[in-house]
Structures are given as C-alpha cells and as structure tokens.
Motif scaffolding. Structure first.
Motif: not given
Length: 323
Positions: A265, A267, A280-282, A284-285, A294, A297, A299, A301, A303
């Motif tokens: 996936t 990250m 890291h950026y998610s 899904d979040f 997660s 990690c 997450n 949201r 970016k």
C-alpha cells in the motif's frame, strides 16, 4: 473600306455587275454602260463624275454617313461568334425559378450527461475547495483534506438530492456551478484549518528542540520547535492487533513516495521512527475518517500538511508518542 451606302461593293465595280479588280477604279469611256438614277434617264456623262466621286471616297476613307446620299444608319456588325440557337418551344422565356431549399431540421437537445469534474479517488486543491464550500452550507462535517473519498461522495449526494439534481456522488459541471452560486470563496483558514480536533496540552518531553509531538488521547500531531506549535494535524493509529508504539524516538529515514513491501500500500511522505512504523499520508484516512485504523503507523489525512511537514523534518528530529 467600302461605303455600304454608295453602291460600291468593294470589288472595284458598281452594282451593275461589271467585272474588275478590287483596286481598279472604272474611268469614263465610250463602252462604259450608263448607271441609271432613280427616276431619270441614263446619262453617259455622269459615269465619269461617278467615278471621280468613288475615287474621292476611297482616298478619304469615306466613313458611313459622310457620303452624299448615304443613309444615317451604321453598317451591319461583323459576326464574331455563332448565333445562339433559338429557344426550345418547351423552354419558358422567363428566368428559371430557383431550386427549392430544404429547411434544416432544428438541432435535437444534447442527451450527453454533464462532464464530471471530480469523483471518488480525485485528489487536488479543487477537491479541498469543494469540501470547504460544502461545509459552509452544512453538507461536510469535517476539515477539508483535498481527497475525494466516501465521506465527500456522501456529502455531494446529500447536496444533489436537496437541489433535485441527479444523485451520483460525483461532482459534475452542473453540481459544481450550483454549489458555486450558493457559496462564497473559502478563506485560507477554511481551506487549511489548524486541525479538526483540539490539541491536547503537550507532553513535557515535547517542549525542547524540534519534536513531532503525537497524542493518542486527542488524536493529533503537533510539529513543535522549542515549545512553539508550528503546525498541527489530525492523526489515527493502529488497531488493537497492530498498535502504534509509545515512547520517545527519532526520525531515522524519510521516504517521499514509499510503498509498503509488507502490505503493498502507498505510504507517501513517510517519516520512519520505530522499525516499520512511520508518520505518513493515508488516502484511506482521508476518505473514511476514523472508521478504519492503520497497521501501526501514524496516519495523516491532510496531504498538503503532511507534505509540508515532510519537507521541514530532518533525520534525527525527536518523535514523542504518548496518551
């Protein structure tokens, strides 16, 4: 040039039929036949006078209408092209009527659906603006993230249903224009709020130096420099089966476009601080909020915020994860 009205035929003889060269001018003589005049008797003496008149006419060019006794009419025009054939009896002398023109049918209204501008999976500053505008009128209940996930799609459906637009969950041109007409341009604070969740009082270990201060209690991350909050953002953690480790760590590796080798996936903007665990950026979040978790990690949201954080943090900076 022959004078067509003088009786001279251009062949050097009068119309009595005498033969001779076109250059010869008949002179008086006993054998010359007398030319009759209209209503008079033949007089042989006039033959010489007529010859002298003809000679004078030839010498001066004798244009039509200048000789005595000539009629005031022009000479017949020389034919330069074939005469046009007579009109057919079946052809009308009137000008032909123009061909009837066929009326063009009115264009049919377009049945193509409106062009889709944003849909699930889109990620851009315009998505962030969409979310901020939806939030202005009560259709989006969180801070803008710039990611078009299920929460944003549900908000768009709610807006479309209330305005009696086709309920698709995608933002087409009609939906976007209707939303623009009902809202104002978002402010910088509306587009980039400090954090959706209130920050907790920082852990005392976060008050000195450059620190990523992460609170599980408030579910926030504060990027701090000597006790001052530089930026803050919402975060989520691992589940009870893959918990995020607590303690004091430091960033040991930065990977901008990282992809998990264990879970395959993305990250993005990964800041590793403990084994395989990283901030890291998610996506899904960003799409589903706190409905998921997660694999350990931290997450983020937003970016845009985590990208700016990635550029500021250096290897060796402290990370504090606490309740």
């Amino acid at each position: 040039m022959a004078d067509t009205n003088s009786g001279w035929d251009g062949r050097g003889a009068s119309d009595t039929g005498g033969a001779g060269s076109s250059e010869a001018i008949p002179g008086p003589g006993p054998d010359m036949a007398a030319e009759p005049c209209a209503g008079g008797k033949p007089r042989g003496r006039r033959v010489a006078a007529a010859s002298l008149v003809a000679l004078a006419a030839l010498a001066t060019g004798c244009e039509p209408g200048t000789a005595e006794g000539a009629q005031d009419v022009p000479p017949p025009a020389r034919a330069t092209q074939a005469a046009a054939p007579p009109p057919s009896p079946s052809t009308s002398s009137a000008a032909p009527a123009p061909a009837p023109t066929r009326a063009r049918p009115a264009p049919e209204p377009s049945t193509a659906p409106p062009r889709v501008l944003m849909r699930t999976g889109s990620e851009s500053d315009r998505v962030r603006e969409l979310q901020a505008r939806l939030r202005q009128i009560g259709h989006f209940g969180r801070n803008p993230t710039g990611y078009y996930g299920s929460v944003t799609a549900d908000s768009v459906r709610s807006f479309q249903a209330k305005r009696r637009l086709p309920v698709t969950g995608s933002t087409d041109a009609v939906t976007w224009q209707r939303l623009l007409a009902m809202t104002r341009v978002p402010t910088a604070a509306e587009l980039d709020p400090p954090t959706e969740r209130p920050l907790a009082a920082p852990d005392e270990r976060c008050l000195k130096g450059r620190v990523l201060c992460i609170s599980k209690k408030s579910r926030t991350l504060a990027w701090m420099n000597d006790g001052r909050v530089v930026s803050a953002m919402d975060v989520r953690f691992g589940s009870e089966y893959t918990p995020t480790r607590e303690g004091v760590f430091e960033v040991f590796w930065k990977s901008r476009d990282h992809v998990s080798t264990l879970y395959d996936t993305p990250m993005p903007y990964a800041l590793f601080f403990s084994g395989g665990q990283a901030v890291h950026y998610s996506a899904d979040f960003a799409a589903n909020g706190y409905g998921g978790a997660s694999h350990g990690c931290v997450n983020v949201r937003d970016k845009k915020k985590v990208a700016a954080l990635f550029d500021q943090v250096k290897n060796g900076d402290k990370v504090v994860v606490s309740w």
